[in-house]
Design a protein around this motif. Structure first.
Motif, mmCIF file in Angstrom:
data_model
loop_
_atom_site.group_PDB
_atom_site.id
_atom_site.type_symbol
_atom_site.label_atom_id
_atom_site.label_comp_id
_atom_site.label_asym_id
_atom_site.label_seq_id
_atom_site.Cartn_x
_atom_site.Cartn_y
_atom_site.Cartn_z
ATOM 1 N N VAL A 1 0.851 -1.202 0.000
ATOM 2 C CA VAL A 1 0.000 0.000 0.000
ATOM 3 C C VAL A 1 0.885 1.249 0.000
ATOM 4 C CG1 VAL A 1 -1.680 1.343 1.327
ATOM 5 C CG2 VAL A 1 -1.950 -1.135 1.123
ATOM 6 N N ALA A 2 1.877 1.248 0.868
ATOM 7 C CA ALA A 2 2.786 2.397 0.953
ATOM 8 C C ALA A 2 3.598 2.548 -0.329
ATOM 9 C CB ALA A 2 3.705 2.234 2.160
ATOM 10 N N ARG B 1 11.611 12.276 3.088
ATOM 11 C CA ARG B 1 10.918 13.558 3.276
ATOM 12 C C ARG B 1 11.180 14.532 2.125
ATOM 13 N NH1 ARG B 1 12.952 12.840 8.660
ATOM 14 N NH2 ARG B 1 11.280 12.095 10.054
ATOM 15 N N LYS B 2 12.217 14.294 1.372
ATOM 16 C CA LYS B 2 12.490 15.154 0.221
ATOM 17 C C LYS B 2 11.406 15.008 -0.848
ATOM 18 C CE LYS B 2 16.161 16.187 -3.144
ATOM 19 N NZ LYS B 2 16.305 17.610 -2.809
ATOM 20 N N ARG C 1 1.865 12.165 6.111
ATOM 21 C CA ARG C 1 2.152 11.798 7.500
ATOM 22 C C ARG C 1 2.101 10.292 7.728
ATOM 23 N NH1 ARG C 1 -0.953 13.349 11.638
ATOM 24 N NH2 ARG C 1 -2.839 13.592 10.380
ATOM 25 N N TRP C 2 1.090 9.628 7.173
ATOM 26 C CA TRP C 2 0.984 8.183 7.435
ATOM 27 C C TRP C 2 2.115 7.420 6.750
ATOM 28 C CZ3 TRP C 2 0.458 4.537 3.620
ATOM 29 C CH2 TRP C 2 -0.053 4.931 2.377
ATOM 30 N N LEU C 3 2.530 7.917 5.595
ATOM 31 C CA LEU C 3 3.617 7.261 4.885
ATOM 32 C C LEU C 3 4.918 7.373 5.675
ATOM 33 C CD1 LEU C 3 3.791 5.770 2.200
ATOM 34 C CD2 LEU C 3 4.418 7.921 1.107
ATOM 35 N N LEU C 4 5.216 8.561 6.177
ATOM 36 C CA LEU C 4 6.433 8.764 6.963
ATOM 37 C C LEU C 4 6.388 7.963 8.267
ATOM 38 C CD1 LEU C 4 6.806 12.623 6.449
ATOM 39 C CD2 LEU C 4 8.211 10.834 5.415
ATOM 40 N N TRP D 1 8.654 0.552 9.891
ATOM 41 C CA TRP D 1 9.215 -0.601 9.179
ATOM 42 C C TRP D 1 10.732 -0.650 9.300
ATOM 43 C CZ3 TRP D 1 5.177 1.028 5.225
ATOM 44 C CH2 TRP D 1 4.050 0.204 5.315
ATOM 45 N N LEU D 2 11.353 0.508 9.278
ATOM 46 C CA LEU D 2 12.809 0.540 9.430
ATOM 47 C C LEU D 2 13.230 0.021 10.810
ATOM 48 C CD1 LEU D 2 13.690 4.001 7.808
ATOM 49 C CD2 LEU D 2 14.198 1.738 6.868
#
Length: 414
Positions: free
Chosen positions: A91-92, A156-157, A162-165, A171-172
């Motif tokens: 999804v991401a 972020r570039k 917000r939900w993606l970040l 996950w990291l």
């Protein structure tokens, strides 16, 4: 009671992500649930993923570590997420990829739409004709050593979603479950095997390497497939200076070049007391090879052909089939079983200097001869008769096995 969600995530995106994950198959994660198990309560499971991602309460489970041997004798650690987590990552990925893809360098080939490893090999082949030196780069433990802070700065570039970040950072940091069941916390790296990891790797290296090379060294073209990189230089001096510049740049990005696997390779003509070398790139070995030009004249060019390690892997795969023990199968059934794999090898490793692939395919014919000797009593212990039988069969039905048409019947007798 309010039904407003913290994040607006389309339910249809979750369904589409599931279809991608199902098509790619893959092993079960730490929960031991396969795609088939996930589908038992498919609607409920997809709803849970959507609901948790939309509310900000989705926390990825640990990643299962799987160790596989590398061709050079070492080990590679893969991280296998659960099926549900692979769907969430997809999804991401579907949301982020369209935002970053237009920015990527044209000579970045790994895990990108409409680009492939064979495209990278072909471009390297062309440039080895025009540039006398190559830097064969190897980043030491790239996926295991990506700095999380730099990774998030890179993401972020390209997005402020917000939900993606939020979820990329989770996950990291998701722990790894080792083979003995213990959990290992991570403060760097992104596991190979994750759905979103290849995209994150491309984002990181686009900023750390591709964009920097285009800006600082526009006269040195390169091909990059994930962390596998070849840089072309006009002279030895340029190559040595370039290597030091790249080493310094990657160090600033908290990455290191492998001291033994990173090499300078001369790929020009013989002469001036210098002999051309060789290097491997994406399953091909680049080295001097005899060839014939369009006018029918022989020449020596610096050309790619299937590598020894790739040949060894193909032969190991053939042995794993144990065809000589499958006398219960007909020749047509064997062909149906192995032809998809053989076609894949031919389509990839036969693209350039295909004669280098002939010995491997010839080995397959010898396996078929052994099978025939055990299958048919009249051919047992009669190598010459068996060879003639196989050759006659290939003449009549060249398309039965995928490699017969490539080799021609003269090769089939082995």
């Amino acid at each position: 009671m309010s039904t407003t969600k913290s994040f607006q995530i389309d339910k249809h995106a979750v369904k589409e992500a599931y279809r991608h994950v199902k098509a790619n198959k893959g092993a079960a994660g730490v929960d031991s649930r396969s795609v088939k198990d996930f589908e038992v309560k498919l609607k409920d499971n997809l709803y849970k993923i959507w609901n948790r991602m939309s509310s900000g309460s989705y926390f990825p489970p640990p990643v299962k570590r799987v160790t596989i041997p590398k061709k050079d004798g070492g080990e590679r650690h893969l991280g296998v997420p659960t099926v549900g987590d692979r769907i969430a990552q997809q999804v991401a990925r579907m949301h982020l990829e369209p935002k970053v893809e237009p920015h990527f360098h044209p000579d970045s080939y790994g895990y990108r739409p409409r680009k492939s490893a064979i495209d990278a090999v072909g471009r390297a082949r062309e440039r080895c004709w025009r540039y006398d030196w190559v830097i064969d780069l190897d980043i030491k433990g790239f996926f295991d050593n990506i700095d999380h802070e730099l990774m998030m700065r890179a993401v972020r570039k390209y997005t402020d979603c917000r939900w993606l970040l939020l979820y990329i950072e989770r996950w990291l940091k998701a722990p790894v479950q080792l083979e003995d069941g213990t959990l290992q916390q991570r403060d760097k790296g992104t596991p190979q095997g994750g759905v979103i990891s290849p995209l994150l790797a491309n984002i990181f290296l686009h900023l750390a390497f591709d964009e920097w090379m285009s800006r600082e060294h526009p006269d040195a073209p390169f091909e990059r497939y994930a962390d596998d990189i070849v840089v072309h230089c006009a002279s030895e001096r340029q190559a040595r200076e370039m290597l030091e510049s790249i080493r310094d740049r990657l160090s600033k990005c908290k990455l290191q070049l492998h001291p033994e696997k990173t090499r300078l390779v001369y790929c020009g003509r013989k002469g001036a007391g210098r002999k051309p070398g060789r290097f491997d790139f994406l399953g091909y070995t680049f080295r001097p090879r005899r060839a014939i030009n369009r006018q029918g004249k022989c020449f020596t060019g610096f050309l790619p052909g299937v590598s020894r390690s790739s040949c060894r892997s193909m032969r190991e795969k053939m042995r794993s089939w144990r065809l000589h023990q499958r006398s219960d199968l007909s020749l047509e059934e064997i062909a149906e079983m192995i032809n998809p794999t053989i076609r894949g090898w031919i389509n990839y490793y036969g693209r350039f200097y295909k004669s280098a692939l002939y010995p491997v395919l010839w080995s397959l014919n010898r396996i078929l001869l052994k099978w025939a000797g055990r299958k048919y009593q009249k051919l047992r212990c009669r190598k010459t008769e068996t060879g003639l039988w196989l050759r006659s069969l290939a003449e009549r039905n060249r398309g039965l096995f995928a490699h017969w048409g490539m080799l021609g019947y003269i090769w089939t007798a082995g």
